[in-house]
Design a protein around this motif. Structure first.
Motif, PDB file in Angstrom:
ATOM      1  N   LEU A 198       0.406  -1.191   0.007  1.00 53.95           N
ATOM      2  CA  LEU A 198      -0.096   0.189   0.070  1.00 53.95           C
ATOM      3  C   LEU A 198       0.980   1.209  -0.491  1.00 53.95           C
ATOM      4  O   LEU A 198       0.797   2.102  -0.576  1.00 53.95           O
TER       5      LEU A 198
ATOM      6  N   GLU B 168      -3.006   0.589  -7.585  1.00 48.00           N
ATOM      7  CA  GLU B 168      -3.613   0.617  -6.571  1.00 48.00           C
ATOM      8  C   GLU B 168      -3.913  -0.197  -6.202  1.00 48.00           C
ATOM      9  O   GLU B 168      -4.535  -0.958  -6.476  1.00 48.00           O
TER      10      GLU B 168
ATOM     11  N   VAL C 128      -8.767   3.191   2.164  1.00 51.76           N
ATOM     12  CA  VAL C 128      -9.016   1.814   0.902  1.00 51.76           C
ATOM     13  C   VAL C 128      -9.988   0.792   1.417  1.00 51.76           C
ATOM     14  O   VAL C 128     -10.100   0.490   2.901  1.00 51.76           O
TER      15      VAL C 128
ATOM     16  N   VAL D 210      -7.334  -1.659  -4.835  1.00 52.80           N
ATOM     17  CA  VAL D 210      -8.472  -1.196  -4.375  1.00 52.80           C
ATOM     18  C   VAL D 210      -8.833  -1.996  -3.202  1.00 52.80           C
ATOM     19  O   VAL D 210     -10.479  -1.492  -3.339  1.00 52.80           O
TER      20      VAL D 210
ATOM     21  N   ALA E  31      -6.109  -0.556   6.452  1.00 50.33           N
ATOM     22  CA  ALA E  31      -6.133   0.202   4.864  1.00 50.33           C
ATOM     23  C   ALA E  31      -7.491   0.513   5.248  1.00 50.33           C
ATOM     24  O   ALA E  31      -7.373   1.835   4.519  1.00 50.33           O
TER      25      ALA E  31
END
Ligand code: GRF
Length: 332
Positions: free
Chosen positions: A34, A45, A67, A47, A62
């Motif tokens: 990340l 990236e 995220v 997702v 996250a």
């Protein structure tokens, strides 16, 4: 300048690859992936971060980093059912790749095969040594000089897919599995993001595309590779062999990495370019005689489409005795 691509015709920057990360625990590798992705020019990236354990520490991290997360305990579920729900979450997030990072679940072969070449894992050993668990204890026990980590593509066999990269880590006198594991993690965190970047940028790299196209071209009967004017090409065998494809890496100022194949002529070429300008272009010089440029460095190349065009092009120059064999084979 003569060689500059026409304005508006310049190669578009490849879009960032969308990656889902699956974890079961701490998620330090997920965190490494990340934070690496926060570099402006990182080609991927994250997702989604998914887990089979709603308490997995990595999920909170996250979420705090903005995220999307998804958690579904596997208890009481059949493997295929749980896999399907995880996969659905990954698809809903629009992910194109899955990075397993300490995901402590064996995946069903159907799930794995749908993601072939697009699912990777990090394993704390120098594969093929020490698949499975307790890798560090086994390396110490065996008296190895080095432990390490491997990033590999996931196949149906546990910890067995093609290795993308490895980092050896020296075992120190007095190391315990825990002290060694802590050092190997440093190496893991460096290696994983590099290998993920490597994997997602492959489809835009000329060397990778050339190898892929070469394999398809050479699978045609009696095809052989031969350079032509400094560009790789493939022709039918024998003395009178004729070219059926060329590989262009931004040739003559074109912005594309492309495969040149033979169409029926300038009319068909013009129709292709008009219909799908993101896929086809009229190559310099060659276009005049009906060769079409099939753009390869773009997202979502359909390799069956490429294979089909290679075969069609090959048919236009291959001797009758070979095309007849091919026709006979096609009938079965
Ligand atoms: C790592 O050692 C990784 O190699 C293995 O599981 C561990 C996960 O650690 N597959 P973390 O959750 O990324 O901290």
């Amino acid at each position: 300048m003569e060689n500059d691509p026409a304005p508006g015709n310049a190669a578009k920057a490849a879009p960032k690859a969308r990656v889902a990360v699956l974890i079961s625990g701490t998620g330090s590798n997920m965190a490494a992936l990340l934070y690496a992705s926060r570099r402006a020019d990182c080609p991927y990236e994250i997702v989604l971060v998914g887990s089979n354990d709603p308490q997995a520490r990595g999920l909170a991290l996250a979420a705090a980093e903005g995220v999307a997360t998804f958690a579904l305990p596997h208890k009481g579920m059949k493997r295929a059912e749980h896999d399907a729900a995880m996969e659905q979450a990954v698809l809903d997030a629009g992910a194109q790749y899955i990075a397993l990072a300490g995901y402590m679940r064996i995946l069903s072969p159907e799930f794995v095969s749908r993601w072939e070449g697009r699912m990777l894992n990090i394993h704390p050993s120098l594969l093929p040594k020490y698949k499975g668990l307790d890798t560090h204890a086994r390396a110490i026990e065996a008296g190895d000089s080095h432990a390490g980590c491997s990033v590999h593509l996931v196949t149906a066999e546990l910890d067995d897919g093609p290795v993308l990269g490895q980092t050896p880590v020296a075992i120190l006198p007095g190391d315990t599995p825990e002290t060694l594991a802590a050092r190997v993690l440093y190496a893991e965190h460096q290696l994983y993001s590099r290998m993920l970047e490597e994997l997602v940028t492959r489809p835009y790299r000329a060397d990778w595309l050339l190898a892929k196209v070469g394999e398809l071209a050479l699978s045609l009967p009696e095809a052989e590779a031969r350079e032509s004017h400094g560009a790789p090409g493939w022709r039918t065998g024998g003395k009178s062999g004729k070219y059926f494809a060329y590989f262009n890496d931004r040739h003559h100022g074109e912005p594309h990495v492309a495969l040149l194949v033979k169409t029926d002529g300038p009319d068909e070429l013009a129709a292709l370019v008009e219909r799908d300008p993101d896929i086809w272009f009229r190559p310099a010089y060659y276009g005049a005689s009906g060769w079409a440029g099939l753009i390869l460095d773009r997202p979502g190349v359909d390799w069956d489409h490429v294979r089909g065009w290679l075969e069609r092009s090959w048919r236009t120059v291959a001797p009758r005795r070979l095309t007849a064999l091919m026709d006979a084979a096609d009938e079965f």
